[in-house]
Each structure stands twice: as C-alpha cells, then as structure tokens.
Design an enzyme around this catalytic site. Structure first.
Site, short mmCIF file in Angstrom:
data_model
loop_
_atom_site.label_atom_id
_atom_site.label_comp_id
_atom_site.label_asym_id
_atom_site.label_seq_id
_atom_site.Cartn_x
_atom_site.Cartn_y
_atom_site.Cartn_z
CB SER A 84 4.18 4.55 -8.03
OG SER A 84 3.96 5.93 -8.22
CB THR A 186 -2.68 5.18 -8.01
OG1 THR A 186 -2.63 3.93 -7.36
CG2 THR A 186 -3.67 5.22 -9.10
CB THR A 204 -1.01 2.23 -10.56
OG1 THR A 204 0.02 2.10 -9.59
CG2 THR A 204 -1.82 0.94 -10.57
NE ARG A 214 -1.70 -5.60 -5.38
CZ ARG A 214 -1.84 -4.29 -5.43
NH1 ARG A 214 -1.46 -3.63 -6.52
NH2 ARG A 214 -2.33 -3.62 -4.42
CB VAL A 215 -5.04 -7.06 -10.49
CG1 VAL A 215 -5.87 -5.85 -10.92
CG2 VAL A 215 -4.44 -7.75 -11.72
N GLY A 216 -4.27 -4.55 -8.36
CA GLY A 216 -4.78 -3.70 -7.29
C GLY A 216 -6.12 -3.07 -7.62
CB THR A 237 -3.90 7.22 -4.01
OG1 THR A 237 -2.52 6.91 -4.14
CG2 THR A 237 -4.10 8.10 -2.78
N GLY A 238 -3.27 4.44 -2.70
CA GLY A 238 -2.87 3.67 -1.52
C GLY A 238 -2.94 2.18 -1.78
N GLY A 240 -4.22 -1.07 -2.58
CA GLY A 240 -5.44 -1.35 -3.30
C GLY A 240 -6.34 -2.39 -2.68
N1 GLY Z 1 -3.42 1.70 -5.53
C1 GLY Z 1 -2.55 1.02 -6.37
C2 GLY Z 1 -2.41 -0.40 -6.08
O1 GLY Z 1 -2.74 -0.85 -4.99
O2 GLY Z 1 -1.97 -1.11 -6.95
#
Ligand code: GLY
Length: 327
Positions: A84, A186, A204, A214-216, A237-238, A240
């Site tokens: 990850s 992350t 991440t 996609r961007v988090g 974290t989690g 995004g």
């Molecule tokens: N927290 C990382 C993501 O959602 O990409």
C-alpha cells in the site's frame, strides 16, 4: 515545554462523544494526552515501526525534523513487500501503480506529488517541489518530467505476486473499499524534534484497483496531512475520499487549536465523518495527532488501526481507540 492552548490533558477513555455514543479507547492510549519532552514521532500502522526508528536516528544524528519525516517514510517506500506504499503497492484497475505523497514543515510550507509512476521516493519529490519550485503540487506526467529534470531516476519493479493479485481481481473487477485491516494503507508520519520543531509526511500507492487517475487524501494538505507549528500536526489513513470531504487532518489540528486534546480531536474528526456518512460500516478511516507539547492521540472508525509511537527514546506499537457504532 508548556502549551499555550486552552485545552487540558484530560484522559477521555470511555467518554461520551457529541452523538452520545460510547467509544472504545484501549488502555494503551492512557498516556496519550500527557505532554512529553524530547523528540516524538508517530506514524500509521505497523510499518511505522522501522520508519520511526529511521526518523529518530535522523534526529539523533543532527538531521532536521523535515529530514526525519522524509527519510522515515522513505524506508517504507523502499520496502517492496509493502502493498500500500511505494512501488510494491497494488496497482489501479489498469494494472499500473500510481503514487501520491506530501510533506509539510513547521511553518506550513508544503510540497506534494500525485498520480506519479515509476519513482521509488515520491516523498523526496514532494519535498523537492516544496523547496525548488514556486508551486505546491505537481501531478502525473508533468511531475515525472520535472522529477527527471531534477535528477530523480525512474525505477520499475515487477512483482509477480502483485500481478497475480491484480489478474485475480480482474476476474470480477469489482471495486469495493473495505476496512483496512489487511491492506494497511498509507504511511502518515508526524514528528516533533527536541527543540519543538514539527513536520509531517504522507505517502501511499492509494487504494488497490482504483480507477486510473484517482488521487486520494494522502497528497492533499489538510486532508491526509496538516502541520501547524503553533498547534500541532495530524495525518490520516483509510479511504481517502471520506478524509478529503472532511478536510480531516486540518480539522484535527483546528480542534486542538480550540482546546481539544489530540485524542478528542481525532475522535471528533471521525465522528464528523460518521455523521455525514453513517454507511461506513465496512470502511476504515483513522487519524493520528501530535500536539506541539508532545502529547498525542489517535482514533479510528473500526478496531484494528494501530500506530508506531516513538517517545522518550523508545518505539512501540499502540492500538488506536475506535468508534464502531454498529455494535
Ligand atoms: N488514504 C489513502 C488513499 O485513500 O489513497
């Protein structure tokens, strides 16, 4: 070191939140709200342990706190067994690994890179963007071209296990983020040095099987990371998308500014996300917070979120408190 904030260092184990639900604070968070002298480093998940050790080593050998948070998370970026973070991460639905990262210093200067392919250390590119350009964030092919111009070298890593997992996923091709128990997501790191200077970093490969492009939250200042040396720092974290909607890390720092303890601030940020999105019974979001006096806290939606804590010279893994209102 004294903190000039209205907040107290009250322990909130088992207290009631604004919604009136009981939370679950593990005993191991009981020192979280106490101020601490000397360097303090927090980072998300078990992969934070070697990252914190590196960060502490950097601080103990004359590096700055910004060096520490960069080199700390870089350890995890170089761990190609990690699924990850970095080039060992799971790819998007097209089979391509894309990387997001950001870094911020005590005074709020920041750099970020997103949708980056084929570089081992996005965190160092993020720092270089901060230090060598008038911009904050570069993305995609523009970021890659700039990184090459700056001397960063491309790196590709073929991992048969990852390719196989992607091919397995393709058979059904359903994207469904789940609570991050297995896929640890992350690495976010927040740190304070012995002089009280703060910094944070976040890096991440994002959610496995995401749509290409996609961007988090991890490269978004205020979402995946926020540092304000007047108050403290937070990282997330989690999944995004939920963190971005709540400007999660910024919310945590602002809550601390207005007197919440680090743990209370993380808990309220989680509660805000749950109030807006009560359907999150299969999705994890967690926050870490470090106040400028060295007090720290953490909270998540689900059990299972842990973090590496380095304080007073030693490093250990701590379980975060959690909300889990479904039980
Ligand atoms: N927290 C990382 C993501 O959602 O990409």
């Amino acid at each position: 070191m004294k903190l000039g904030l209205a907040g107290t260092a009250a322990l909130i184990t088992g207290c009631t939140n604004e919604e009136g639900s009981e939370g679950n604070a593990p005993a191991s968070t009981t020192t979280a709200t106490e101020p601490v002298d000397g360097p303090v480093v927090l980072s998300t998940w078990v992969h934070g342990l070697p990252a914190n050790e590196k960060a502490l080593n950097v601080l103990n050998t004359g590096g700055t706190v910004l060096d520490a948070v960069e080199q700390g998370v870089a350890v995890v970026e170089s761990d190609f067994t990690n699924r990850s973070v970095g080039l060992g991460g799971y790819p998007d639905r097209d089979g391509i690994v894309t990387l997001d990262a950001c870094i911020q210093d005590h005074g709020g200067r920041a750099g970020a890179v997103a949708f980056l392919q084929q570089f081992e250390h996005p965190i160092s590119i993020a720092r270089a963007i901060m230090e060598r350009t008038p911009h904050l964030m570069l993305v995609g092919s523009g970021a890659e071209r700039w990184a090459l111009e700056q001397g960063f070298e491309r790196r590709t890593v073929e991992i048969p296990e990852v390719r196989k997992a992607w091919q397995e996923w393709l058979k059904e091709g359903v994207y469904k983020p789940v609570a991050n128990i297995e896929n640890h997501d992350t690495i976010g790191m927040v740190a304070r040095d012995a002089k009280g200077m703060m910094a944070g970093s976040c890096t991440t490969s994002g959610m496995a099987w995401k749509i290409h492009g996609r961007v988090g939250d991890s490269p978004i200042i205020g979402a995946g990371l926020f540092v304000d040396g007047e108050v403290g720092a937070a990282c997330a974290t989690g999944v995004g998308e939920y963190v971005i909607r709540a400007a999660g890390s910024h919310a945590v720092v602002e809550l601390m500014r207005h007197g919440r303890s680090p743990e209370e601030a993380c808990r309220e940020a989680v509660a805000r996300i749950l109030r807006r999105s009560p359907e999150l019974n299969e999705t994890q979001v967690g926050f870490l917070a470090l106040r400028r006096d060295g007090a720290h806290g953490a909270w998540s939606i689900h059990p299972g979120f842990n973090y590496a804590l380095t304080s007073q010279g030693s490093t250990r893994l701590v379980d975060a408190g959690y909300e889990k209102p479904w039980e």
